[in-house]
Structure formats: C-alpha cells, structure tokens
Design an enzyme around this catalytic site. Structure first.
Site, mmCIF file in Angstrom:
data_model
loop_
_atom_site.group_PDB
_atom_site.id
_atom_site.type_symbol
_atom_site.label_atom_id
_atom_site.label_comp_id
_atom_site.label_asym_id
_atom_site.label_seq_id
_atom_site.Cartn_x
_atom_site.Cartn_y
_atom_site.Cartn_z
ATOM 1 N N CYS B 87 0.837 -1.202 0.000
ATOM 2 C CA CYS B 87 0.000 0.000 0.000
ATOM 3 C C CYS B 87 0.875 1.256 0.000
ATOM 4 C CB CYS B 87 -0.972 -0.037 1.179
ATOM 5 S SG CYS B 87 -2.321 1.142 1.052
ATOM 6 N N HIS B 196 -3.487 -5.720 1.156
ATOM 7 C CA HIS B 196 -2.736 -5.891 2.408
ATOM 8 C C HIS B 196 -2.629 -7.356 2.812
ATOM 9 C CE1 HIS B 196 -2.463 -1.621 3.781
ATOM 10 N NE2 HIS B 196 -3.385 -1.508 2.843
ATOM 11 N N GLU B 198 -0.777 -8.620 4.924
ATOM 12 C CA GLU B 198 -0.576 -8.754 6.377
ATOM 13 C C GLU B 198 -1.892 -8.756 7.132
ATOM 14 O OE1 GLU B 198 -0.480 -6.046 4.760
ATOM 15 O OE2 GLU B 198 -0.825 -4.249 5.976
#
Lengths: 782, 237
Positions: B87, B196, B198
């Site tokens: 991002c 994302h 994560e």
C-alpha cells in the site's frame, strides 16, 4: 527531520491600547463588558465579580464565558446526571469514572480498557468533513489522556431524510471526514449507526466513540500536582481556528472591526495526532509525566483550569511561550483557541529535557509554558496567573472555572402534544395480510434507508488496521482482541432510537441501553460498562428539559437494573432549528468482555457442518408492538403510540443464556432483533455468508396479518440464533433452565439460495441482496 | 536461525505492527527499522508497511522516499535485498523509482476498504513461490490512492517480463490500469502490492489466510539461498 518548521514571528508591540490587565481591571471597575454577548447572564457576571473581587479582565471574561457555557459546565444537565453516580452498582473494576476524561475499566489482572462517546454535531453540519474529522480527533485524545493506546473507533450518525438535498451534502462529507481522520490515525472503525429521520435535517448527529487499552499501572490523571513542576504544551501550534467552537464566542464581538475572524470549526491534522499519540505513549511508558490533559473544547482555558483545580494547586503561565500560527493573536484568543492535536503535560523539572527529546524524536513541538505553583496559605487552592508580554492578564482561582460553574434546575414540562401522540397507536394502522403483500413489504423494508445495507458508508473506513478486529460492521457489535496470548477481548455496541425516545424518553433510554446490551451479548460477551451521548434540543425549552430528565432517569434506572455502571459520557444540547428540536436521542454504548475472542458468535448463518442445516431459534417473546417501528415510519410515515415494552430482567436472562451458549459452543450465529424486527434479521443473517433458510411460522402467527406481526414487530428482549444439528435439545434445555422463552423457526439451507417462509413467500438471495444493497449507492453515487 | 525481516516505521506508518505480526506468524523474526536511521541492521529482507507516511502530504510516498532509510534500501535493492512494499510502501517504492509506474487517486475518489479477490499472475522465486499459478486469493484492500498507472509501453513490458504479480478480479476497486494490484521490479526481488497481505494471515482477524503465502515465500527463498548471499548490509551490525 523537523515536521513543523519555525516561522519568523512578526512582533506586534501594541494593539488597540494594550492588554486589559488585572491591574487595569481593578482600576476601572465601571468599564462596560460584553458579557451578555458572550452568553453570560447578569447574575453569572455578578458572580464572577464576586469571585474575583473586581471586574474580570477581557481574558478572564472570555475564560468564564467558555467554562460556564453549557457545553463545558453541564449547568443544565448536572442536577440530573448525578443519578448515574448515585444509582450505579458498586464496582471494583472501575478505575476511573464520571468526571475523568473517560471511564477506565479493569478487564484482567494487568489490563484495563477505556471508552467514551462524544458529539460533534454542530460543527459537522456547518462543515461536514472537518466537523466529523475533528470529532474523531477529540475523542481519541480523551482516550489518550487516560494513558491508553486508542485501538478502535465507532460512529453513531444521524442525518435528515435520506433523499433530502442537504443530506447529499452532509453525509458524504461526514463519512469522508471520519474515514479521512480515523484511517490516517490507524484506528479500525468497527461499528456505529447510520440513521435517517427528517427531525435531524438541520441538526445531524455526529457522535464518535473511541476505545483504548492500557496496562493498569499506566493510568494517567489530569491533576497538576507538585509545585515547581513544569507545564508543557505539546502538539500543533495554536491558531485562530475553532475559537468559540464550544461556546458562544464566535457570535460575539471583542472587536467588531476585526478582520481576523476564522470559522469556528476546527481543522484537523490526523498526521500530527498520530505523532502525538506515539509521543504520549512513549512518555507514559518512560514515566515522564505527572499529569496530562487533552486540549479539546475550550482549549488551553479548559486544560489549565482543570489540571490545576484537580490538584488544588496554582499555576503560572506565560502566554508568550505558546507557539502560535498567527503571532498577532491576542491573549483571549490564545486561551480560547480550539486548535486541534494538542496536549497539556505536567512534568517534573528534571524530566523536561527527556520529554522535549521524545517529542522531537516524533517531530512534535513541545514547549514549556509555565509552572505549577503551591496552594495558597490556609489550605486554600492556588491561583492561576497568566501573563502576556509582561502584563498579568489573568489571576483567578482555577476551581471557579473548572468546578464551580453555575448549576441550574431548569423548568421542565411534559410536551403538550405527548398525550395525543401516545394515543395515536401504530397498532391500529392497516397491516399487510396476504403472502404477496408480505413479500412486497419485506423487499421494501430491507431497501428502506434505515434498514438497507450500509456498505457505501463502511467501505470508506479501515476495519483491519492493528490486526485485532475480530468482528466489525455490519455485525451487531465490534469485537477487538486485546491480548493475543490469551484471546481476551472486548465487544462494543452503540445504539439509540430517537423515535422511541420521542414517544417515551424514559422507556426510550432504557430501550437504547437494552439494545446495546443485547448487541454485545449476542457476540457471547459479558456486558460490563456503559457510556452515553445525550443529544437533545434546547434546555431552555421546558419540554426538552423534561425529555432530558426522563431519559437520564431511564438510563440510570436501567443501568442499576442491569448491574452495569455508566462510566462517562457527553451531553449535546441545542440540537434544534428554531422551535423544532430533534427527537430526544440518547445514544448508549455498552462494552462487554470476552475471555476468548475465538468464541465470539457472528451474526450471519455460516456454512452448516451438517447438510441438514443448523436449527434456527427465536429467543424471547413477540408481541403486537408496532408503535415507533421502522415499518410504521416507512409504510405510513407514522410516529405515535408507545414504544415496545422493555423488561431488563429478561434482557439480563437473555444475555446470560447467550454467554453460556456461546461458551459451550451451541451457537453458530446470533443476531439481535431491533429495527425492522425478525424479517430484517433473517435477511441479514442469510445475506452475510450467502446461506439460505427455511422458516415456518408458529401456529399462533399464521392467520390474517399475524405473519406480518411476527416478522415486523419490534418487541424488545429478542435474538435469533442458529444451533448446530444435534445440539438443539441441549440448547433448549439451557433456555428453559435460564428462563428464556424459545421458538424453533426452521433450518439454514446452504444450497437453496433463498429465504423461504412456509405458506407465505420465497425470495431468492440475489433478489434480497439487490434490494438491500442498492439504496445508498443510488442516493449518494456509486 | 530464522530470517530477520526489517519492518520500517515512518512517522505515519500504521500497519507496521501488522506486518511484523505477519512475519512472526510466517516464522521469521521481525526487526523494527526507523525512518531516520540509514542502518539496515543486517536484515535479510525489508517490508515497507501501509499507512500515511509523513501524512502523505504532497502525494503518497513522496516525502518518505527521501528518508535516510530509503537511501540504504535503494542501495541494498541493487544487491538483491528482497523488499515488499504494501500500500503506502508500494507508493514509496514507485516514488523512489525502485518500481515502475505510479499510484494515483482512486477513480471514484473515495477511500475504499473491502475484501478483494485477486489472481496471482506470476509465481516468482522471491515473493510468490508458495502460490499456485493463477491462484485466486482474497486479501483486503484499503486505500484512497491505489490506482496503478503507467504508460502503455511500460505496461506491455511488465506483462511481457512477468512483472505483473497480481491482478484484481471480480471488480476493479480503484480503476487501476489492466486491473494491476501488484508489480515487481525487473530483477524480481522487489514487489509492490496495493492490497494488504498482512491483514490476511489469521482466520480470526482477516477474511482469509491467503496473505501469509507472501511472507512464507520470502522466508523459503531466504532459507534456500547460499549463506554467503544472506543479509543485505554485510551481516548483523
């Protein structure tokens, strides 16, 4: 790297004859002062003169007018709000309560959480984006000031009619502002409300809730203890923005020829706030601060007087040290400014260097602006003296501003239209009584602005950041994991229903509490504590004051019955345009605890383990209760009658059952029934994971319009759950044991792709989804 | 010893904790790196996390690219340091010209957060070796400036060289050209991704665990390298 480059100050030596000093005030007792224009009454002004033994200086007058304003002094609400403390059940879990920046609740040996909801209604109408953004910023600093790391936000929002042209201005701005600020701070937005009603047309309600987490021993307080300690202002520079944001200063004239006015809406800088958060947390962990207070409404005035008053000390402050955006600012402007992203720290002299170093590491401005002075002789509290360019412009007892503001028992009178309103019951309205009409009603209701899918709004919020969001909107409650090791977490919900409160504010407040409590309970959490934001019209209107008093009484009684304390909150008055007040709108937040968030129960039917589907039960009892309902409003634009009965003993039993059933693994889904009744809940539970359901109506709800009543009544104390095949006997035995009535409704249906209500209607999930999701994009653009 | 993966914190970084958690879940050691520190402390790989570095004032990533740590990373990238920009990290890598193209305001002008379907377009040795070819995954997006753009020639080159790492499927959330969600540099050691991963490493908190494979891919890659190549800045400081 320097985040805030220094600007060369333009030195202005003189302005309009020099400052109004304490000395000058004493020498010119007869000088006329614009106290009325600042919103002070004659007797209030007289009291200030008595307190000071002379007339106030211009700066002092500004300070009193702000601190004695409704927003800061709670002068109309105080006599009622006392009930929250008086009726509260005793709790050893409450580490900080009403009167602090936010209530703090211990949830394990070493960990506490803090949460609070506040309003930013008026600024959000004037300037939706910044108004809403700084609302988030303000509540986040309240949480930060307690020593907590902010970990989640929620936003209960109320707007005028969905299709009104001004709603198209206000709503996108508010949503953009909340997202723009909260996303940039890295706080997951885990829930809230989006409600439309014409009563909020000129008075949108933008409430913001923040949740924080702290180690128990990191709890901070605001007291400016320890004479000789240094007063440090940390964060953004002070500008002319937001002067009079909370008070009437913006409408008054210190100098009517001045061109220096700025809009009274503050401007937010989330990046600065993020740095401020990290800097504060580092200072707490390093034990660098003695006391801390955020600067919000009333800016420095509030922070200086409250910190000093809390410790009984005095304070000596040099306004020349305050870093200014505009060097020409006058002392009363510096004191009244509501510039965002600032905190006031009390630090020991030997810690000052370390504090300034930490601030610099995060690129945050920090400046010593004064020091704590001893209490007076004879045990009297100290005095707050403020100098500017060598002149003493303020010399006051800080408690007279912070604690000893006026308190009024305002006249109250039941609204004259209430009897007629309550007599006009929605139960007498024509109701759908054929399967076709019922099918059409379901599709129309789930597409109505208050019941439709809110993805258009929530898609603009980050729900994932920090990696601990276990449940977020559209779930009934947000669930945040607090401890990764043990799975300990909290559930949070905020709810309100202005229509119910309009029909009966006492019951309406209890119903809002019951709904938030139930929303927390359906996740499997044990409700523990309450916060509230009380949004009302003008307290000077006896009818509004009556509504307020009734709502507070209802909420206080309700909390006592449920055995959970109010830990803090906020009052927002004057939400009215001309004589037309908003519906009384108490918004209630409930926080609950989950020992292990892995056991949380979601609202949607999951893919069933058994091909026969999970068994769907309705818990609680359904009565003919349509007054104040979403259906009455959508179908008949009707508001009248009395709201659904609220029975908190039943709510408590239901919550106990849900917690136990979740703990032993009986529940695959649980969903609270509220606006829109069972039909709404069935549709939402099906659409969440694309799992259909086959439902059969109970015998007594099959004839005439009774199927409609079963599906759309808004009786309180109900939830719908799904239970794995094979566990239904154990589950119903538990229901019976806990005294919760249950009704078997049917089964979930993974492959059917539809919601089927036997002998009534069948609607495909695609058709339901299309109806449910199209409304907001149609109104506000794709 | 497990690999040491640096996670950079800029002022305004938000997902640094999440990226560190993902590294740990994948089996690596997360090492915090500070924007003002040009020393990479001998880490074996670097993650530039999501957020709004320096408030994203001017443009996302435009200021962060000048941070001391970025100079060190730019140098180490040339020596093959694996870097994943997520991002805002992707924006920084583009601003630093470590990756081609740019990320501009979403076409619809709104910040958008949703669970997004992606197709893994290139199974490459460093960051995607744990995926299957053309595997579809669900990973959250959340951004206001995620629309990937580049000139046609660059896009053609990226496609031809297998540098398009992932594409949006089931709806393009931001108007990105050719539905591009992630790209790599020509050498393949640097990947920028708008979604994302994560946030998709734990079924309890994410929509899937699909994102974990980016992290396990990188750890597998590091484990397979000869010892002499390990670590970017000449071993632990």
């Amino acid at each position: 790297m320097t985040i805030q480059p220094e600007v060369t100050d333009v030195v202005v030596d003189e302005f309009d004859g020099g400052p109004d000093t304490v000395q000058r005030a004493a020498a010119t007792p007869e000088e006329l002062q614009p106290y009325a224009e600042l919103g002070l009454r004659d007797d209030e002004y007289e009291r200030i003169r008595e307190v000071l033994g002379r007339r106030p200086t211009q700066s002092e007058l500004a300070m009193y007018s702000i601190m004695w304003s409704e927003h800061c002094s709670y002068k109309s609400s105080k006599v009622h709000l006392r009930q929250f403390g008086e009726k509260a059940p005793p709790s050893d879990k409450l580490l900080a309560g009403i009167g602090e920046n936010a209530g703090v609740i211990q949830i394990s040996d070493g960990v506490a959480v803090t949460f609070k909801v506040e309003s930013h209604n008026h600024p959000s109408y004037v300037e939706p984006y910044q108004g809403a953004a700084t609302g988030v910023g303000g509540i986040v600093r309240d949480i930060l000031a307690m020593g907590a790391r902010p970990v989640a936000v929620m936003d209960p929002l109320r707007f005028g009619a969905a299709d009104h042209e001004d709603t198209a201005r206000v709503l996108p701005g508010v949503v953009g502002g909340i997202g723009g600020y909260g996303n940039s701070l890295g706080l997951p937005n885990i829930g809230g409300e989006v409600v439309f009603d014409p009563c909020y047309q000129g008075n949108p309600l933008v409430n913001a809730l923040c949740l924080g987490v702290l180690p128990v021993d990191r709890l901070q307080n605001k007291a400016a203890a320890g004479p000789g300690n240094i007063v440090v202002l940390m964060g953004a520079k002070t500008g002319r923005d937001g002067i009079g944001g909370v008070s009437v200063l913006a409408s008054a004239t210190f100098d009517s020829g001045s061109e220096q006015r700025r809009p009274s809406v503050q401007v937010g800088d989330p990046f600065m706030e993020k740095l401020l958060i990290e800097a504060c947390l580092e200072l707490y962990d390093d034990r660098r601060v003695v006391g801390i207070q955020d600067l919000g409404g009333a800016g420095l005035t509030c922070a200086l007087t409250e910190t000093a008053a809390a410790a009984g000390t005095g304070m000596k402050v040099e306004l020349d040290q305050v870093p200014l955006r505009e060097p020409s600012m006058e002392p009363q402007e510096i004191l009244a400014s509501e510039s965002q992203e600032r905190m006031l720290l009390i630090v020991e002299p030997e810690q000052l260097e370390a504090v300034l170093k930490t601030a610099a590491r995060w690129g945050v401005l920090a400046t010593a602006i004064g020091e704590v002075t001893p209490p007076g002789p004879d045990g009297l509290p100290g005095r707050l003296t403020i100098t500017w360019r060598g002149h003493t412009v303020v010399d006051v007892p800080p408690g007279s501003l912070a604690d000893d503001g006026p308190v009024y028992a305002r006249p109250m009178r039941e609204p004259s239209d209430l009897i007629l309103l309550q007599a006009d019951r929605a139960e007498t309205l024509p109701r759908p009584s054929t399967p076709d009409a019922l099918r059409e009603t379901v599709l129309r209701m789930i597409a109505s602005p208050n019941l439709c899918d809110k993805t258009w709004v929530t898609e603009q919020y980050d729900r994932y950041v920090l990696g601990n969001t276990v449940l977020a909107q559209p779930e009934d409650a947000g669930v945040i994991r607090i401890d990764e090791r043990t799975g300990l977490g909290v559930a949070l919900s905020v709810d309100g229903n202005g229509r119910y409160a309009r029909l009966d504010p006492y019951a309406g407040a209890k119903l809002a509490l019951a709904e938030a409590y139930r929303n927390v309970a359906v996740t499997g959490a044990k409700p523990l504590a309450v916060t509230n934001c009380l949004n009302f019209g003008s307290p000077e209107d006896p009818a509004v004051m009556w509504q307020f008093a009734e709502a507070v009484r209802g909420l206080a009684d309700g909390c006592a019955e449920l055995g959970i304390p109010v830990t803090g909150g906020n009052v927002s008055f004057y939400n009215q345009t001309g004589a037309a007040a908003i519906h009384p709108t108490p918004v209630v937040g409930v926080l609950g605890v989950l020992d292990d968030v892995a056991q949380r129960v979601p609202m949607g039917f999951p893919k069933p383990a058994n091909p026969e589907g999970d068994i769907i039960f309705l818990l609680g009892e359904t009565q003919l209760e349509l007054s104040g309902s979403e259906w009455a409003w959508v179908s008949h634009e009707h508001l009248g009658g009395v709201p659904p009965k609220v029975d908190l003993a039943r709510e408590k039993a239901l919550a106990g059952l849900l917690a136990e059933a979740a703990r032993v693994g009986h529940l695959t889904a649980a969903h609270d029934l509220s606006d829109g009744g069972l039909a709404q809940v069935l549709v939402e539970a099906c659409l969440r994971r694309g799992i259909g359901a086959r439902i059969a109506l109970p015998e007594e709800f099959t004839a005439g319009s009774m199927p409609f009543v079963f599906l759309f009544s808004e009786s309180a104390g109900r939830a719908m759950v799904s239970v794995p095949h094979g566990q239904e006997k154990a589950f119903t035995a538990l229901c019976t044991e806990q005294g919760v009535p249950w009704t078997a409704l049917g089964v979930t249906d993974e492959n059917g792709g539809q919601l089927d209500v036997r002998d009534q209607f069948t609607i495909g999930l695609d058709e339901l989804r299309e109806a449910h999701t199209a409304t907001l994009p149609r109104l506000f653009g794709a | 010893m497990s690999a040491r993966v640096g996670v950079v914190t800029f002022p305004g970084s938000l997902d640094d904790g999440d990226a560190s958690r993902a590294v740990r879940i994948a089996g690596g050691d997360a090492v915090g790196l500070w924007h003002a520190d040009a020393d990479l402390h001998g880490v074996d790989a670097v993650i530039l996390p999501g957020g709004f570095s320096y408030g994203d004032y001017l443009r996302g990533g435009a200021i962060a690219r000048f941070a001391p740590v970025m100079q060190a990373i730019a140098d180490a990238v040339r020596d093959g340091l694996p870097v994943l920009g997520i991002c805002n990290g992707f924006q920084i890598l583009c601003e630093a010209h470590i990756l081609p193209g740019a990320l501009i305001r979403n076409q619809h002008m709104h910040f958008r957060a949703r669970d997004q379907r992606l197709r893994i377009e290139a199974v490459q040795p460093v960051w995607t070796n744990a995926f299957n070819d053309s595997q579809e995954v669900v990973i959250p997006i959340k951004h206001g400036e995620g629309r990937y753009v580049a000139d046609e020639r660059t896009l053609d080159e990226l496609e031809a060289n297998g540098q398009v790492i992932a594409r949006y499927v089931g709806g393009n959330p931001n108007g990105a050209q050719r539905d591009i969600a992630a790209v790599s540099n020509a050498a393949g050691n640097v990947v920028g991704i708008m979604p994302h991963p994560e946030h998709a490493v734990d079924a309890l908190t994410g929509p899937s665990t699909d994102g974990l494979s980016f992290f396990t891919s990188m750890l597998k890659f590091l484990a397979g390298r000869p010892a002499s190549e390990a670590s970017a800045a000449g071993g632990p400081a």
